[in-house]
Write an enzyme that holds these catalytic residues in place. Structure first.
Site, PDB file in Angstrom:
ATOM      1  N   TYR A   7      -4.279   8.345  -5.802  1.00 28.94           N
ATOM      2  CA  TYR A   7      -5.843   8.223  -5.219  1.00 28.94           C
ATOM      3  C   TYR A   7      -6.365   9.194  -6.098  1.00 28.94           C
ATOM      4  O   TYR A   7      -6.430  10.276  -6.310  1.00 28.94           O
ATOM      5  CB  TYR A   7      -5.745   8.682  -4.029  1.00 28.94           C
ATOM      6  CG  TYR A   7      -6.934   8.652  -3.119  1.00 28.94           C
ATOM      7  CD1 TYR A   7      -7.027   8.057  -1.798  1.00 28.94           C
ATOM      8  CD2 TYR A   7      -8.061   9.791  -3.270  1.00 28.94           C
ATOM      9  CE1 TYR A   7      -8.103   8.124  -1.136  1.00 28.94           C
ATOM     10  CE2 TYR A   7      -9.066   9.425  -2.610  1.00 28.94           C
ATOM     11  CZ  TYR A   7      -9.213   8.793  -1.484  1.00 28.94           C
ATOM     12  OH  TYR A   7     -10.427   8.855  -0.701  1.00 28.94           O
TER      13      TYR A   7
ATOM     14  N   TYR B  45       2.451  10.628 -13.282  1.00 22.86           N
ATOM     15  CA  TYR B  45       1.272  11.319 -14.009  1.00 22.86           C
ATOM     16  C   TYR B  45       0.665  12.571 -12.987  1.00 22.86           C
ATOM     17  O   TYR B  45       0.434  12.082 -11.962  1.00 22.86           O
ATOM     18  CB  TYR B  45       0.324  10.178 -14.321  1.00 22.86           C
ATOM     19  CG  TYR B  45       0.906   9.271 -15.459  1.00 22.86           C
ATOM     20  CD1 TYR B  45       1.039   9.309 -16.596  1.00 22.86           C
ATOM     21  CD2 TYR B  45       1.610   8.129 -14.841  1.00 22.86           C
ATOM     22  CE1 TYR B  45       1.897   8.725 -17.563  1.00 22.86           C
ATOM     23  CE2 TYR B  45       2.270   7.284 -15.565  1.00 22.86           C
ATOM     24  CZ  TYR B  45       2.297   7.507 -17.086  1.00 22.86           C
ATOM     25  OH  TYR B  45       3.087   6.620 -17.857  1.00 22.86           O
TER      26      TYR B  45
ATOM     27  N   TYR C 201      -8.113  16.656  -4.466  1.00 22.69           N
ATOM     28  CA  TYR C 201      -7.347  15.923  -5.148  1.00 22.69           C
ATOM     29  C   TYR C 201      -6.417  16.460  -6.114  1.00 22.69           C
ATOM     30  O   TYR C 201      -5.106  16.263  -5.985  1.00 22.69           O
ATOM     31  CB  TYR C 201      -8.432  15.251  -6.230  1.00 22.69           C
ATOM     32  CG  TYR C 201      -7.855  14.379  -7.556  1.00 22.69           C
ATOM     33  CD1 TYR C 201      -7.037  13.170  -7.288  1.00 22.69           C
ATOM     34  CD2 TYR C 201      -7.748  15.155  -8.714  1.00 22.69           C
ATOM     35  CE1 TYR C 201      -6.417  12.806  -8.363  1.00 22.69           C
ATOM     36  CE2 TYR C 201      -7.429  14.644  -9.782  1.00 22.69           C
ATOM     37  CZ  TYR C 201      -6.714  13.132  -9.615  1.00 22.69           C
ATOM     38  OH  TYR C 201      -5.993  12.712 -10.853  1.00 22.69           O
TER      39      TYR C 201
ATOM     40  N   ASP D 262       0.966  -1.124  -0.026  1.00 21.77           N
ATOM     41  CA  ASP D 262      -0.191   0.172   0.010  1.00 21.77           C
ATOM     42  C   ASP D 262       0.902   1.230  -0.148  1.00 21.77           C
ATOM     43  O   ASP D 262       2.055   1.511   0.904  1.00 21.77           O
ATOM     44  CB  ASP D 262      -0.793  -0.028   1.152  1.00 21.77           C
ATOM     45  CG  ASP D 262      -1.960   1.113   1.115  1.00 21.77           C
ATOM     46  OD1 ASP D 262      -1.726   2.216   1.100  1.00 21.77           O
ATOM     47  OD2 ASP D 262      -3.011   0.500   1.281  1.00 21.77           O
ATOM     48  N   LEU D 263       0.670   2.206  -1.026  1.00 24.65           N
ATOM     49  CA  LEU D 263       1.478   3.452  -1.052  1.00 24.65           C
ATOM     50  C   LEU D 263       1.364   4.352   0.012  1.00 24.65           C
ATOM     51  O   LEU D 263       2.345   5.373   0.064  1.00 24.65           O
ATOM     52  CB  LEU D 263       1.195   4.120  -2.435  1.00 24.65           C
ATOM     53  CG  LEU D 263       2.029   3.899  -3.652  1.00 24.65           C
ATOM     54  CD1 LEU D 263       1.791   2.377  -3.777  1.00 24.65           C
ATOM     55  CD2 LEU D 263       1.901   4.694  -4.650  1.00 24.65           C
TER      56      LEU D 263
HETATM   57  N1  NAP Z   1      -8.509   9.023 -14.531  1.00 23.40           N
HETATM   58  C1  NAP Z   1      -8.367  10.392 -15.168  1.00 23.40           C
HETATM   59  O1  NAP Z   1      -9.278  11.031 -15.476  1.00 23.40           O
HETATM   60  C2  NAP Z   1      -7.227  11.082 -14.811  1.00 23.40           C
HETATM   61  C3  NAP Z   1      -7.133  12.422 -15.456  1.00 23.40           C
HETATM   62  C4  NAP Z   1      -5.814  13.001 -15.153  1.00 23.40           C
HETATM   63  C5  NAP Z   1      -4.860  12.466 -14.657  1.00 23.40           C
HETATM   64  N2  NAP Z   1      -5.046  11.370 -14.207  1.00 23.40           N
HETATM   65  C6  NAP Z   1      -3.739  10.759 -13.262  1.00 23.40           C
HETATM   66  O2  NAP Z   1      -3.107   9.700 -14.249  1.00 23.40           O
HETATM   67  C7  NAP Z   1      -2.617   8.700 -13.418  1.00 23.40           C
HETATM   68  C8  NAP Z   1      -3.292   7.188 -13.920  1.00 23.40           C
HETATM   69  O3  NAP Z   1      -4.881   7.361 -13.669  1.00 23.40           O
HETATM   70  P1  NAP Z   1      -5.868   6.338 -13.883  1.00 23.40           P
HETATM   71  O4  NAP Z   1      -6.737   6.738 -14.505  1.00 23.40           O
HETATM   72  O5  NAP Z   1      -5.109   5.174 -14.292  1.00 23.40           O
HETATM   73  O6  NAP Z   1      -6.020   5.955 -12.384  1.00 23.40           O
HETATM   74  P2  NAP Z   1      -6.675   4.607 -11.728  1.00 23.40           P
HETATM   75  O7  NAP Z   1      -7.599   3.786 -12.882  1.00 23.40           O
HETATM   76  O8  NAP Z   1      -7.611   5.068 -10.516  1.00 23.40           O
HETATM   77  O9  NAP Z   1      -5.500   3.771 -11.129  1.00 23.40           O
HETATM   78  C9  NAP Z   1      -4.957   4.021  -9.943  1.00 23.40           C
HETATM   79  C10 NAP Z   1      -4.443   2.995  -9.322  1.00 23.40           C
HETATM   80  O10 NAP Z   1      -3.555   3.271  -8.056  1.00 23.40           O
HETATM   81  C11 NAP Z   1      -3.956   2.345  -7.328  1.00 23.40           C
HETATM   82  N3  NAP Z   1      -3.700   2.865  -6.026  1.00 23.40           N
HETATM   83  C12 NAP Z   1      -4.551   3.574  -5.388  1.00 23.40           C
HETATM   84  N4  NAP Z   1      -4.296   4.034  -3.906  1.00 23.40           N
HETATM   85  C13 NAP Z   1      -3.234   3.014  -3.687  1.00 23.40           C
HETATM   86  C14 NAP Z   1      -2.646   2.791  -2.428  1.00 23.40           C
HETATM   87  N5  NAP Z   1      -2.852   3.278  -1.487  1.00 23.40           N
HETATM   88  N6  NAP Z   1      -1.869   2.026  -2.506  1.00 23.40           N
HETATM   89  C15 NAP Z   1      -1.442   1.415  -3.784  1.00 23.40           C
HETATM   90  N7  NAP Z   1      -2.055   1.577  -5.052  1.00 23.40           N
HETATM   91  C16 NAP Z   1      -3.099   2.357  -4.958  1.00 23.40           C
HETATM   92  C17 NAP Z   1      -5.215   1.766  -7.501  1.00 23.40           C
HETATM   93  O11 NAP Z   1      -5.247   0.467  -6.950  1.00 23.40           O
HETATM   94  P3  NAP Z   1      -6.418  -0.391  -6.995  1.00 23.40           P
HETATM   95  O12 NAP Z   1      -6.940  -0.907  -8.391  1.00 23.40           O
HETATM   96  O13 NAP Z   1      -6.333  -1.671  -6.026  1.00 23.40           O
HETATM   97  O14 NAP Z   1      -7.633   0.352  -6.602  1.00 23.40           O
HETATM   98  C18 NAP Z   1      -5.066   1.853  -9.134  1.00 23.40           C
HETATM   99  O15 NAP Z   1      -4.886   0.413  -9.491  1.00 23.40           O
HETATM  100  C19 NAP Z   1      -2.756   9.093 -12.019  1.00 23.40           C
HETATM  101  O16 NAP Z   1      -1.957   9.659 -11.672  1.00 23.40           O
HETATM  102  C20 NAP Z   1      -4.103  10.143 -12.212  1.00 23.40           C
HETATM  103  O17 NAP Z   1      -4.005  11.025 -11.221  1.00 23.40           O
HETATM  104  C21 NAP Z   1      -5.945  10.444 -14.360  1.00 23.40           C
END
Ligand code: NAP
Length: 298
Positions: free
Chosen positions: A60, A98, A124, A35-36
């Protein structure tokens, strides 16, 4: 070259697992591997793998939940990132990370550039900005990609939610005064791989790069596009595009405030890598084609 990927189960993480193997030996870790929020364990895990490149796709990302879960959001989005940056600095590893359009308040009328001052509206965004700042302050070799409106065939995202609702609802109110570029996770992964290869041979100036599909739309216009596109591919839906009503953000109850303008200027990235970022409609058409090919619309 050894690459350590964190967040392997997320939207971007899963796509990186396809894009990264040709670059080197890939070790992909998810929440089950640690866990991060536990910084000591994170440091031990990373050190045990001795990576040349750390790619942090974990975050998160529950934007509304973060308003009341500030500690967890800060631990994952800021403190864990600071830990990774310090490790990367000490070991001369490259850190790829990211961030988000939500570091901005959306008051600018034009797309945001990397030099525009950030001013997040929600927890966030503030925690993601703190993560960026920790990386820049560490002085490590880093590429930080600010992305927007990400979606993939897997995971929670706006187009998937709209398609789910469209099966049972015959009316829908969708926010029309927030604009941005829906960006496929696969595009983020492909550009990441390309940037790493380029950086290994001709180092790129480090720091922040905006990475998004080109063009822009609103959530409302996107919802209509997705429903029309699914119907055109044979999906039997209760909802039709004309029954998706535009509403203002102030009329949509959400814990976190969101920027009205999420457009990112990607000139720095496209110039650095010599690439064309495809339009958001190209990505969305491909997404709908893939869903159709998987039999989701029959
Ligand atoms: N989604 C968007 O629209 C968006 C937009 C702009 C930027 N971003 C950025 O792009 C990046 C990737 O986003 P994404 O959409 O791929 O996000 P995502 O699908 O929510 O994936 C995030 C991952 O982080 C893991 N995680 C969360 N809390 C954790 C913890 N405490 N310990 C270990 N692992 C943890 C989650 O694990 P679990 O699978 O177990 O929950 C999940 O696999 C992130 O940096 C995000 O901020 C996303």
């Amino acid at each position: 070259m050894k690459i350590l990927l964190l967040g392997k189960a997320g939207q971007v993480g899963q796509e990186l697992r396809h894009a990264l193997p040709p670059l080197g030996q890939l070790v992909a870790l998810g929440r089950g591997d640690g866990d991060l929020r536990d910084q000591d364990a994170l440091l031990r895990t990373v050190a045990a793998h001795r990576p040349d490149i750390i790619i942090n796709a974990a975050a998160y990302t529950a934007v509304d939940q973060a308003e009341t879960d500030q500690n967890a959001a800060a631990q994952v989005n800021a403190q864990a990132v600071a830990t990774l940056a310090a490790y990367a600095k000490d070991t001369h590893a490259l850190l790829v990370h990211y961030s988000t359009d939500y570091v901005f308040d959306g008051n600018k009328s034009q797309p945001y550039t990397e030099t525009d001052p950030p001013h997040p509206l929600n927890v966030y965004g503030a925690t993601k900005l703190a993560g960026e700042s920790a990386i820049l302050a560490s002085g490590c070799d880093a590429l930080v990609f600010r992305c927007s409106w990400t979606y993939a065939l897997h995971g929670k995202n706006f187009p998937a939610t709209i398609l789910r609702l469209a099966r049972t609802r015959n009316r829908l109110d969708v926010v029309a005064d927030q604009i941005g570029a829906p960006t496929p996770a696969a595009l983020i992964a492909d550009v990441t791989a390309r940037a790493i290869v380029r950086h290994r041979h001709h180092p790129l100036p480090g720091g922040i790069y905006h990475l998004a599909a080109s063009g822009a739309t609103s959530w409302h216009a996107l919802a209509r596009y997705v429903v029309a596109g699914a119907a055109a591919r044979g999906a039997a839906l209760a909802l039709t595009p004309d029954r998706i009503r535009p509403i203002a953000s102030k009329d949509y109850p959400a814990a976190a405030k969101r920027p009205h303008n999420s457009r990112l200027d990607t000139t720095r990235l496209s110039d650095a890598l010599g690439l064309r970022l495809p339009s958001w409609t190209e990505g969305m058409d491909r997404f709908l084609d893939q869903l159709s090919a998987r039999g989701e619309f029959t």
